[in-house]
Design an enzyme around this catalytic site. Structure first.
Site, PDB file in Angstrom:
ATOM      1  N   GLU A 220      -0.599   3.443 -13.817  1.00 29.52           N
ATOM      2  CA  GLU A 220      -1.181   4.273 -14.777  1.00 29.52           C
ATOM      3  C   GLU A 220      -2.417   4.445 -14.273  1.00 29.52           C
ATOM      4  O   GLU A 220      -2.974   5.634 -14.669  1.00 29.52           O
ATOM      5  CB  GLU A 220      -1.175   3.488 -16.096  1.00 29.52           C
ATOM      6  CG  GLU A 220       0.509   3.389 -16.705  1.00 29.52           C
ATOM      7  CD  GLU A 220       0.870   2.638 -17.605  1.00 29.52           C
ATOM      8  OE1 GLU A 220       1.047   3.111 -18.926  1.00 29.52           O
ATOM      9  OE2 GLU A 220       0.658   1.306 -17.493  1.00 29.52           O
TER      10      GLU A 220
ATOM     11  N   PRO B   7       0.788  -1.179   0.215  1.00 32.00           N
ATOM     12  CA  PRO B   7      -0.063  -0.153   0.068  1.00 32.00           C
ATOM     13  C   PRO B   7       0.792   1.404   0.037  1.00 32.00           C
ATOM     14  O   PRO B   7       0.405   2.301  -0.437  1.00 32.00           O
ATOM     15  CB  PRO B   7      -0.791  -0.145   1.296  1.00 32.00           C
ATOM     16  CG  PRO B   7      -0.584  -1.537   1.711  1.00 32.00           C
ATOM     17  CD  PRO B   7       0.523  -2.161   1.172  1.00 32.00           C
TER      18      PRO B   7
END
Ligand SMILES: Cc1cc2nc3c(=O)[nH]c(=O)nc-3n(C[C@H](O)[C@H](O)[C@H](O)COP(=O)(O)OP(=O)(O)OC[C@H]3O[C@@H](n4cnc5c(N)ncnc54)[C@H](O)[C@@H]3O)c2cc1C
Ligand code: SF4
Lengths: 341, 746
Positions: free
Chosen positions: B713, B640
């Site tokens: 992305e 994370p």
């Protein structure tokens, strides 16, 4: 970049002599502009004269109640000098609106006056430029002119002087102290930088070989009512599209004295004394400010992609004067912008 | 049951962090091999024409200048275009540096001076006199729309857009409609690290090449083919990359020049580009778009039309998937899509973070906002009414899709329900407040990657694969995956990458590295586990004698029985007992390759939803993005911490695209005029305020065994549109030409 020799000057007279003794010598202060220009081959000095050991880095009160800034004082030391913070906060704001902390730590006050335009074409050897190569033509005219002038341009050059600090110095009516082959002299700030006319290669009125030794600020610092407003394409670390230094003296709500200088709009910090005169004796209201703004931009001429700067400058003047009159930080979009330490 | 050696999904510090902050991490231009020569590239001042004269004599006369390479003395290497094609080369004829006298674009390399020092090479390059015959160039895309053509097959990954239904009918059926043109200009990747190659000459055409690249094998095969070198002769190394964003997907010309010079001079040579020269190769292409939408009375979309024209070079047809996403993201029967290219005198564009989607999502997501207003619906509600539960473009179910959660969690965190719809209706004191949203969709893909896992007698696990870490966190997450797979503490695991002597891995791009190399790492570790169990069975330990691999686990540094964890052997002891220095295993990519041949059974995508607040000064029209919430559904998040950094960077880039970033071309010169960091504006810290990143939970056992979708992305999508939409909400001004600079708002 070509190869060059270097001497570290220890006295003003020696530096001036050294300069006269070489064909293509240049003084170097912090080097934040000159070295870039050398790397781009825009400047090709064969000899550099270091100024940092001249001992001209002090900031001192003058007998007439003003303040003298040594030419080699750094922009950071100047901005954060207690006398500047207290008596000339406009100068503090203007300096801090420029460049980045790292650059301001290196840059000197003399170098700041002498920095060259940020015109894209001036920096790019592939495009003709009268300032770089007199007579070659001005590529900016008809091109990309976001950082270019709307006032005082000529058919030979539409470049701007990029400094923030100088806009405040113009408003404060500083005096430039210089020393040269013919001795010492002083130059009023408004006479220091010049308009391009048919000699765009000349940014200012220094004579060959002259060295800036210091800047004198007069006693009046407008510490009560001032504002430096800088509008740019990002919040920090970008040159001004338009900047305004506004300084007022008020009697109640009536303006008794006014200074107004603009950056990013001309080949020199732009002062309009007629517009300043219009403010005197008037109430500090939006209407008054708008009239002055209209006056400043009366002769403005857009170059295409910078047409917007005419309207932007008007709004910026109104806002800067309002901020100066009210000293109200809430109105200050620089609240974000001046978050630089 | 959890183990102390479980790392997947846990926020983990970068394992390469200390090397980076202490400066021991070396980049391509930092390998100071002995007797190094320095190449400095001369760039063309003209955009089109021919070199007529190069006067090298005065430069060669300078003591210390070794050679001046120009098209006149660079020997012809490989003859066929094919040899110059790299893994992601578009169709056409790849650019060959210093090949002939022809100038095809501004800043094209026209010569390279090689000298004993960098400073000398730079000076010598500045006095090299070159004469040109200039001819008229064309760089203005908008003037060439009429000549735009539909690209053929395009490059790897290009999917020609497919229309469906009947848009004309859907348009007529609509009770509300919108139609508008959108555009953005060229952008250059501008990673912090400039492109550079250091080529070490080891004698007899044996080279070690330190290259800035996103794929060492891509650089190697280019060098192999162009210069006729064997794999052994050209080892390519790239351990650290100072940012890529797609710019390193193709070998850049400094690689050709450095290798060429090294072979010609039989010396070690370094070539590094300048910041200005970073504008002399690929870029995100200027793209002009048209979107038309229509909705029925209930707000459901009856028709979507999305058309784009993008620039490409005269020599290659660079394609990206700009409009296809518009046929997937929302539910609609009638979709008409079109994509064309127009040739201008620039270098071929190049994939830049979320290529295609970043462009397409700007148009689609601003259009969705415009449509929501035209239909009288809240932009979030409008998107929910058109939620796609089935991929109509591919006619496939989604492997998983938690976009609804992104909308819900993102909106809740942002406080979207407090939004009043009317533009200009929200204020903070004197400032106008605008709230806008957007979102996007990105492919979850996977490529074959080989990984080797090797456990040594000291119990240290080395896992290796020739992938790259472009700053994304590959080193860290692969270390986490390997450590958990082998049940070892993270300190006992080293992941090695960026070297063509390692097992072959694909380019670092397309957000596929985590899935590709990650799953391969698990496979390699599984194989290693099998080998270790086999070895353990030779040892004197009855508990494992007949144990099957499913009956054991690797945890807390041991091999142990799942049924009785007290039955355990320390892994190090197994290697020691083997009498070998290490036990190794490698995964096989056969199954992955077969899988890729089969038609897909699922539509596999990551999604996001972005909520943005802007504050605008009502007179000066300065814009500040004060708050962003980006909720992302990207399958399993391995780390994370590094994943959040990816999304933070994406948000910053999205703000950049929305407000300031643009390569400004002066068409009279055919040249990008703001080719430096002072004038090519990207946000500084003072432009960035609160950014909240949410990873919504999304389990997906179909996309790949680890359930990874990739995070590099997707976070960028919808950000620029959301900022633009927020500006509309604040000011009532709809800007459709990005970036939204102050002049467009006055
Ligand atoms: C990326 C970047 C962003 C910047 N942003 C801003 C900005 O937003 N606002 C702003 O105002 N400025 C900005 N600057 C410019 C910066 O303020 C100037 O570069 C700096 O003030 C120059 O001072 P220096 O001492 O480094 O000058 P130098 O580079 O040393 O010299 C500049 C010129 O002055 C001459 N010179 C130096 N000292 C003397 C002297 N005592 N007498 C006579 N001649 C002298 C030199 O010969 C040279 O020609 C920026 C600069 C950079 C690189
Ligand atoms: S504006 Fe001045 S500095 Fe710029 S190109 Fe024209 S002459 Fe040169």
């Amino acid at each position: 970049m070509n190869s060059f020799t270097f001497t570290q000057a220890t006295a003003v007279a020696g530096a001036v002599q050294d300069k006269a003794a070489h064909d293509d010598a240049a003084y170097i202060g912090g080097g934040t502009n000159l070295i870039d220009l050398m790397k781009e081959n825009v400047a090709r000095p064969t000899h550099l004269i270091g100024l940092k050991k001249l001992g001209l880095d002090t900031i001192e009160n003058t007998p007439d109640g003003g303040l003298r800034l040594g030419a080699l004082a750094t922009n950071a030391d100047t901005a954060w000098h207690p006398e500047v913070e207290k008596r000339y906060p406009l100068l503090n704001q203007a300096i801090l609106a420029g460049a980045s902390p790292q650059l301001r730590n290196m840059a000197t006050d003399g170098g700041n006056l002498m920095q060259r335009t940020r015109c894209y074409y001036f920096y790019d050897l592939a495009t003709p430029c009268n300032k770089r190569e007199p007579g070659s033509g001005c590529s900016a005219i008809g091109g990309y002119t976001r950082v270019h002038a709307i006032l005082g341009t000529s058919e030979h050059c539409i470049a701007t002087h990029p400094s923030d600090m100088c806009v405040a110095l113009a408003a404060l009516e500083a005096t430039v102290r210089v020393s040269g082959p013919n001795g010492e002299r002083t130059i009023a700030f408004e006479d220091f930088h010049r308009l391009p006319g048919d000699q765009p290669e000349r940014d200012n009125t220094l004579e060959p070989g002259e060295l800036i030794t210091g800047l004198d600020l007069p006693e009046k610092g407008f510490a009560k009512n001032f504002s430096y407003l800088k509008l740019r394409d990002r919040t920090s670390y970008a040159f001004a599209l338009v900047s305004v230094a506004a300084a007022l003296e008020l009697d109640g709500n009536t303006i008794t004295e006014a200074r107004l200088a603009l950056g990013g709009v001309a080949h020199k910090p732009w002062r309009d004394k007629a517009a300043e005169a219009m403010l005197i004796g008037q109430p500090a209201t939006a209407d008054t400010f708008r009239r002055a703004a209209a006056k400043v931009l009366e002769g403005a001429k857009g170059q295409g992609t910078n047409n917007f700067k005419i309207e932007l400058a008007k709004r910026a003047i109104v806002r800067a004067l309002k901020q100066a009159a009210e000293m109200n930080q809430v109105l200050d979009t620089n609240a974000f912008q001046n978050s630089n330490p | 049951m959890s183990h102390t050696t479980d790392y997947i999904g846990k926020p983990t510090n970068r394992v390469d962090g200390p090397a980076k902050v202490t400066g021991t991490a070396k980049y391509a231009a930092e390998f100071n091999v002995p007797n190094l020569l320095y190449g400095y590239v001369v760039s063309s001042p003209i955009t089109k024409g021919k070199i007529t004269k190069i006067d090298t004599a005065p430069v060669l006369a300078l003591p210390g200048v070794q050679e001046v390479f120009t098209h006149e003395n660079v020997p012809g290497f490989a003859f066929l275009d094919r040899s110059y094609k790299d893994d992601v080369a578009p169709g056409g004829s790849p650019f060959r540096p210093l090949h002939d006298a022809e100038i095809k674009y501004s800043l094209q390399p026209v010569a390279m001076v090689v000298a004993d020092t960098f400073e000398l090479a730079r000076y010598a390059a500045s006095i090299l006199h070159i004469e040109y015959d200039e001819v008229a160039h064309e760089t203005e895309l908008v003037k060439h729309i009429d000549e735009a053509f539909e690209p053929g097959r395009g490059k790897t990954g290009y999917k020609p857009p497919k229309s469906r239904g009947n848009f004309g009918k859907g348009w007529k059926e609509g009770v509300a409609r919108m139609e508008a043109n959108y555009s953005h200009h060229a952008q250059h990747h501008n990673p912090m690290e400039m492109f550079a190659s250091t080529v070490e000459w080891l004698g007899d055409k044996n080279l070690t090449i330190y290259d800035k690249t996103q794929g060492v094998f891509n650089s190697q095969q280019y060098v192999n083919k162009v210069f006729g070198l064997s794999k052994d002769q050209a080892r390519v190394i790239s351990k650290y990359t100072g940012g890529g964003f797609g710019s390193g997907l193709r070998p850049q010309y400094q690689l050709f020049l450095a290798v060429m010079a090294s072979l010609q001079l039989e010396r070690s040579v370094r070539v590094s580009l300048t910041r200005e020269q970073m504008f002399s190769f690929g870029h995100r292409p200027e793209t002009l778009q048209h979107v038309a939408l229509a909705t029925a009375a209930d707000g459901s979309l009856t028709g979507i039309n999305h058309f784009a024209v993008a620039e490409t070079s005269q020599f290659e047809d660079f394609t990206e998937n700009v409009v296809g996403w518009s046929g997937t993201l929302y539910d609609c029967k009638n979709v008409e899509l079109g994509y064309r290219l127009a040739k201008v005198d620039v270098f071929s564009p190049l994939d830049m973070r979320a290529p295609g989607a970043a462009s397409g999502s700007i148009a689609l997501e601003i259009a969705m906002d415009e449509m929501a207003y035209a239909a009288g619906l809240d932009p979030l509600e409008f998107r929910l009414r058109n939620y796609s539960d089935f991929d109509q473009a591919q006619n496939l179910p989604y492997s998983s899709k938690a976009l609804r959660k992104c909308y819900a969690e993102g909106a809740a965190k942002f406080g979207w329900e407090k939004r009043t719809a009317e533009p200009g209706s929200m204020r903070d004191g004197n400032l106008l407040v605008g709230w806008g949203m957007g979102g996007g969709i990105w492919d979850a893909s996977k490529q074959p990657a080989v990984v080797k896992a090797s456990l040594d007698v000291d119990g240290h696990l080395t896992v290796s694969s020739g992938t790259n870490d472009i700053g994304t966190g590959t080193y860290t997450i692969m270390t986490q995956i390997a450590a958990e797979s082998m049940g070892l503490p993270i300190e006992a695991v080293t992941f090695v990458l960026g070297d063509t002597t390692l097992p072959e891995s694909p380019l670092q791009g397309g957000s596929w590295t985590a899935a590709s190399v990650g799953n391969s790492t698990v496979e390699a570790c599984t194989k290693l586990g099998e080998a270790l169990l086999k070895q353990a069975q030779k040892m004197d330990s009855p508990a494992f004698k007949n144990a099957k691999i499913e009956e054991v686990e690797f945890a807390n540094g041991q091999l142990r029985l799942r049924s009785d964890s007290t039955q355990a052997i320390v892994l190090r002891d197994i290697v020691q007992a083997s009498g070998e220095t290490k036990i190794e295993a490698e995964n096989s990519t056969v199954l992955t390759k077969l899988e890729m041949l089969k038609p897909p059974k699922y539509s596999m995508h990551a999604h996001n939803a972005v909520f943005v607040e802007v504050k605008v000064d009502p007179e000066l029209m300065t814009v500040h993005v004060t708050r962003v919430v980006n909720a992302v559904a990207a399958g399993r998040i391995i780390n994370p911490k590094t994943a959040r950094s990816q999304v933070l960077g994406s948000v910053v880039w999205g703000i950049s695209s929305a407000l300031m970033e643009e390569s400004v071309m002066d068409h009279r010169f055919g040249r990008y005029m703001n080719h430096n960091y002072a004038e090519y504006h990207v946000p500084v810290n003072a432009d960035i305020h609160d950014i909240d990143v949410i990873f919504v939970s999304e389990e997906d056992d179909k996309v790949n065994p680890l359930g990874i979708k990739g995070i590099g992305e997707v976070g960028l999508l919808g950000v620029a549109a959301a900022v633009t939409n927020a500006i509309y909400h604040a000011t009532g001004k709809r800007v459709r030409d990005l970036p939204v600079t102050i002049d467009k708002l006055l």
